[in-house]
Write an enzyme that holds these catalytic residues in place. Structure first.
Site, PDB file in Angstrom:
ATOM      1  N   ASN A 124       4.590  -4.641  -6.093  1.00 40.20           N
ATOM      2  CA  ASN A 124       5.709  -5.208  -6.367  1.00 40.20           C
ATOM      3  C   ASN A 124       5.890  -6.649  -5.785  1.00 40.20           C
ATOM      4  O   ASN A 124       6.578  -7.276  -6.703  1.00 40.20           O
ATOM      5  CB  ASN A 124       6.910  -4.162  -5.596  1.00 40.20           C
ATOM      6  CG  ASN A 124       6.629  -4.247  -4.289  1.00 40.20           C
ATOM      7  OD1 ASN A 124       5.428  -4.347  -3.673  1.00 40.20           O
ATOM      8  ND2 ASN A 124       7.718  -4.019  -3.383  1.00 40.20           N
ATOM      9  N   GLU A 163       3.516  -1.467   6.780  1.00 36.52           N
ATOM     10  CA  GLU A 163       4.947  -1.809   6.567  1.00 36.52           C
ATOM     11  C   GLU A 163       5.122  -0.656   5.244  1.00 36.52           C
ATOM     12  O   GLU A 163       4.611  -0.760   4.198  1.00 36.52           O
ATOM     13  CB  GLU A 163       4.694  -3.241   5.874  1.00 36.52           C
ATOM     14  CG  GLU A 163       5.991  -3.730   6.000  1.00 36.52           C
ATOM     15  CD  GLU A 163       6.833  -3.560   4.388  1.00 36.52           C
ATOM     16  OE1 GLU A 163       7.579  -2.581   4.281  1.00 36.52           O
ATOM     17  OE2 GLU A 163       6.556  -4.325   3.380  1.00 36.52           O
ATOM     18  N   CYS A 175      10.880  -2.901  -0.869  1.00 34.97           N
ATOM     19  CA  CYS A 175      11.195  -1.944   0.284  1.00 34.97           C
ATOM     20  C   CYS A 175      12.365  -2.611   1.284  1.00 34.97           C
ATOM     21  O   CYS A 175      12.949  -1.830   1.817  1.00 34.97           O
ATOM     22  CB  CYS A 175       9.939  -1.996   1.279  1.00 34.97           C
ATOM     23  SG  CYS A 175       9.424  -3.663   1.750  1.00 34.97           S
ATOM     24  N   SER A 186      13.612 -11.851   4.449  1.00 32.09           N
ATOM     25  CA  SER A 186      11.979 -12.318   4.276  1.00 32.09           C
ATOM     26  C   SER A 186      11.996 -13.941   4.805  1.00 32.09           C
ATOM     27  O   SER A 186      12.466 -14.788   3.650  1.00 32.09           O
ATOM     28  CB  SER A 186      11.712 -11.899   3.195  1.00 32.09           C
ATOM     29  OG  SER A 186      11.691 -10.613   2.883  1.00 32.09           O
ATOM     30  N   GLU A 208      13.997   6.334  -1.483  1.00 28.56           N
ATOM     31  CA  GLU A 208      14.033   5.113  -2.082  1.00 28.56           C
ATOM     32  C   GLU A 208      14.213   5.102  -3.491  1.00 28.56           C
ATOM     33  O   GLU A 208      13.423   5.991  -4.115  1.00 28.56           O
ATOM     34  CB  GLU A 208      12.688   4.420  -1.694  1.00 28.56           C
ATOM     35  CG  GLU A 208      12.763   3.420  -0.316  1.00 28.56           C
ATOM     36  CD  GLU A 208      11.416   2.576  -0.331  1.00 28.56           C
ATOM     37  OE1 GLU A 208      11.603   1.403  -0.200  1.00 28.56           O
ATOM     38  OE2 GLU A 208      10.352   3.309  -0.143  1.00 28.56           O
ATOM     39  N   GLY A 247       2.835  -0.154   1.884  1.00 27.54           N
ATOM     40  CA  GLY A 247       3.068   0.843   0.729  1.00 27.54           C
ATOM     41  C   GLY A 247       4.042   1.865   1.364  1.00 27.54           C
ATOM     42  O   GLY A 247       4.861   1.731   2.167  1.00 27.54           O
ATOM     43  N   SER A 248       3.748   3.187   0.542  1.00 21.41           N
ATOM     44  CA  SER A 248       4.866   4.417   0.573  1.00 21.41           C
ATOM     45  C   SER A 248       4.505   4.896   2.257  1.00 21.41           C
ATOM     46  O   SER A 248       3.198   5.022   2.657  1.00 21.41           O
ATOM     47  CB  SER A 248       4.781   5.238  -0.288  1.00 21.41           C
ATOM     48  OG  SER A 248       3.551   6.042  -0.036  1.00 21.41           O
ATOM     49  N   LYS A 263      -7.863  -4.596  -1.213  1.00 19.67           N
ATOM     50  CA  LYS A 263      -7.648  -3.691  -2.335  1.00 19.67           C
ATOM     51  C   LYS A 263      -6.184  -3.985  -2.808  1.00 19.67           C
ATOM     52  O   LYS A 263      -5.221  -3.340  -2.314  1.00 19.67           O
ATOM     53  CB  LYS A 263      -7.826  -2.103  -2.242  1.00 19.67           C
ATOM     54  CG  LYS A 263      -7.778  -1.399  -3.365  1.00 19.67           C
ATOM     55  CD  LYS A 263      -7.453   0.126  -3.146  1.00 19.67           C
ATOM     56  CE  LYS A 263      -5.989   0.099  -3.297  1.00 19.67           C
ATOM     57  NZ  LYS A 263      -5.205  -0.332  -4.517  1.00 19.67           N
ATOM     58  N   PRO A 264      -6.145  -4.750  -3.852  1.00 16.66           N
ATOM     59  CA  PRO A 264      -4.645  -4.954  -4.648  1.00 16.66           C
ATOM     60  C   PRO A 264      -4.529  -3.866  -5.187  1.00 16.66           C
ATOM     61  O   PRO A 264      -5.199  -2.958  -5.903  1.00 16.66           O
ATOM     62  CB  PRO A 264      -4.850  -6.154  -5.403  1.00 16.66           C
ATOM     63  CG  PRO A 264      -6.294  -6.332  -5.544  1.00 16.66           C
ATOM     64  CD  PRO A 264      -7.082  -5.687  -4.380  1.00 16.66           C
TER      65      PRO A 264
END
Length: 493
Positions: free
Chosen positions: A165, A264, A298, A455, A395, A242-243, A188-189
């Site tokens: 995202n 995160e 997030c 942010s 979410e 991520g999740s 790793k994207p």
């Protein structure tokens, strides 16, 4: 580039993006020449293909990072800082092209993509300044018989896993402090949006980053590629965005070799509007907190908790703003809302909306997919969303604002804290005592007080409870990549 990019502009930026794996300072094909398709979510059509890493490619990337670690740790802090500063300057100079590439692979409108590039670049500038501020200490033992020397050293080889995202910012937020601290890394994207990370790797190389310090492995098989690296033992830190379910798995894998971890994870951000709030300010904050990145964040406001006395005018004002947003391909002039990242994401959002409506929520505006190609969903406001609705617990990750009313401060706080997540909360009130009291009692790592945007590279980003571990950004951000060493010095004076 013109305000509205041409087809030639789009082709040019996609062609400029590397499509291989970046290992040991070189772009290379995946083992067996495996590739995966990168899709334009606004059309559903392929943009390009990139190398699809195998476990053997992951192992090669780790080998390269391990080989580079000792020499990179010895590089002068000023030299590491200058690499980061040059990266900031190059990214800033190429912001238009980087933003267009991001819009094509991820979908967000160009204006938002440019904002993300500026945000991502700022991490490189911030940590270029932190690289030369790593400090330690010297002290006399309480009994005077010895001396203490305390200094900081890089934690070592790091493994990074980043989401789709914010494909530039999430990588920059991890890479910049790691470089500043003297750590090498394998990143790793997401396979959905790898091109932005590939361009950042190219820019870092241009800025002077030595071979092997940053290695990029894009893969459609994250588990088989990354789990062996986590369990290998030579990497000493894992940072994941991520999740929460995936985060739990990675924490379990990291436990075997006792890796340092930064997590995160998911969010379920409450957005509290009290009876004394400035409603225009609250609606403006809601638009920022909800609609940034089409709600695919997030930090997105997920639950709007509004005092009963102002719920009706707040809902009307918010619906008016949401209903007038222009939905379309992010490259088109005037578009404010792009597509969701893929069909699965849109189906999830639509399912959550349907569930809430079936359980009694009222639709104020939106609540339906947009016909045509791409994965678009109309900006939506729901009123009187019952606590039984799935979106109260899950979410949403889409442009949907569910509103529930409360009657007093304690009820609002109880509802806000009734979640396994605790990343960010938003509070709108004009009463200073209430602002401080509520901010202190909210169970979240961050609070947006009369603002919908929290942010900032200069501030510590992170959550509590099942929203994660550790902090990224701010002065504390580099500490996540440093170990503290204590040397006891015998003293006979």
């Amino acid at each position: 580039m013109a305000n509205t990019p041409t087809a030639q502009d789009e082709h040019r930026v996609v062609e400029a993006a590397p499509t291989g794996l970046f290992i040991g300072g070189e772009w290379r094909s995946a083992t067996g020449d495996r590739t995966l398709v990168v899709e334009d979510p606004s059309t559903g059509e392929p943009l390009t293909e990139v190398a699809d890493a195998t476990p053997a490619d992951g192992a090669a990337a780790l080998d390269a990072a391990v080989a580079a670690q000792d020499s990179f740790a010895r590089m002068a802090p000023r030299d590491r800082g200058e690499i980061l500063r040059r990266t900031y300057e190059i990214m800033t100079a190429r912001a238009d092209d980087l933003a267009l590439l991001m819009t094509l692979e991820m979908g967000k409108p160009l204006a938002e993509a440019k904002g993300e590039i500026a945000y991502a670049a700022e991490f490189f500038r911030w940590f270029s300044e932190e690289a030369v501020r790593i400090d330690g200490g010297y002290a006399i033992a309480p009994n005077g018989a010895s001396r203490f020397l305390i200094h900081k050293q890089p934690v070592g080889v790091c493994l990074f896993i980043t989401p789709w995202n914010f494909p530039a910012a999430m990588g920059a937020r991890k890479i910049a402090p790691a470089v500043a601290a003297g750590c090498t890394m394998v990143i790793k994207p997401s396979e959905l949006t790898p091109l932005s990370m590939h361009m950042i790797a190219d820019i870092l190389t241009e800025a002077g980053l030595p071979p092997g310090v940053l290695n990029v492995v894009t893969t459609s098989e994250a588990g088989p590629v990354m789990e062996p690296l986590i369990r290998d033992g030579r990497a000493r830190k894992l940072s994941f965005t991520g999740s929460t379910p995936v985060g739990r798995i990675l924490l379990a894998q990291s436990a075997e070799k006792v890796l340092r971890t930064s997590m995160e994870l998911g969010g379920n951000a409450p957005f509290l509007v009290f009876d004394d709030a400035d409603l225009d300010k609250a609606v403006e904050g809601a638009m920022l907190a909800k609609m940034r990145n089409m709600g695919e964040a997030c930090t997105a406001a997920n639950r709007f908790l509004v005092h009963r006395s102002v719920a009706e005018p707040f809902a009307e004002k918010l619906a008016e703003r949401m209903g007038t947003l222009t939905v379309g391909r992010g490259t088109e002039e005037g578009v404010q809302v792009g597509p969701l990242v893929d069909g699965k994401s849109r189906a999830k959002v639509d399912g959550l909306v349907r569930d809430a409506v079936e359980k009694g929520a009222d639709v104020v505006v939106g609540a339906e997919p947009v016909d045509g190609p791409g994965y678009f969903y109309r900006p939506t406001v729901l009123r009187d969303v019952p606590i039984q609705a799935r979106m109260v617990r899950e979410e949403i990750f889409g442009p949907v604002a569910p509103i529930t009313v409360f009657d007093d401060d304690d009820q609002a706080l109880a509802a806000a804290n009734d979640s396994e997540f605790g990343l960010v909360s938003y509070v709108f009130t004009e009463n200073l005592d209430r602002a401080l009291r509520v901010s202190e009692r909210l169970e979240s790592g961050m609070v947006g007080l009369n603002t919908g945007l929290v942010s900032n590279p200069a501030a510590p980003f992170g959550g509590v409870k099942q929203s994660g571990l550790g902090r990224e950004g701010g002065r504390i951000g580099i500490e996540e990549f440093l170990e503290t060493k204590y040397v006891a010095i015998g003293f006979s004076g």
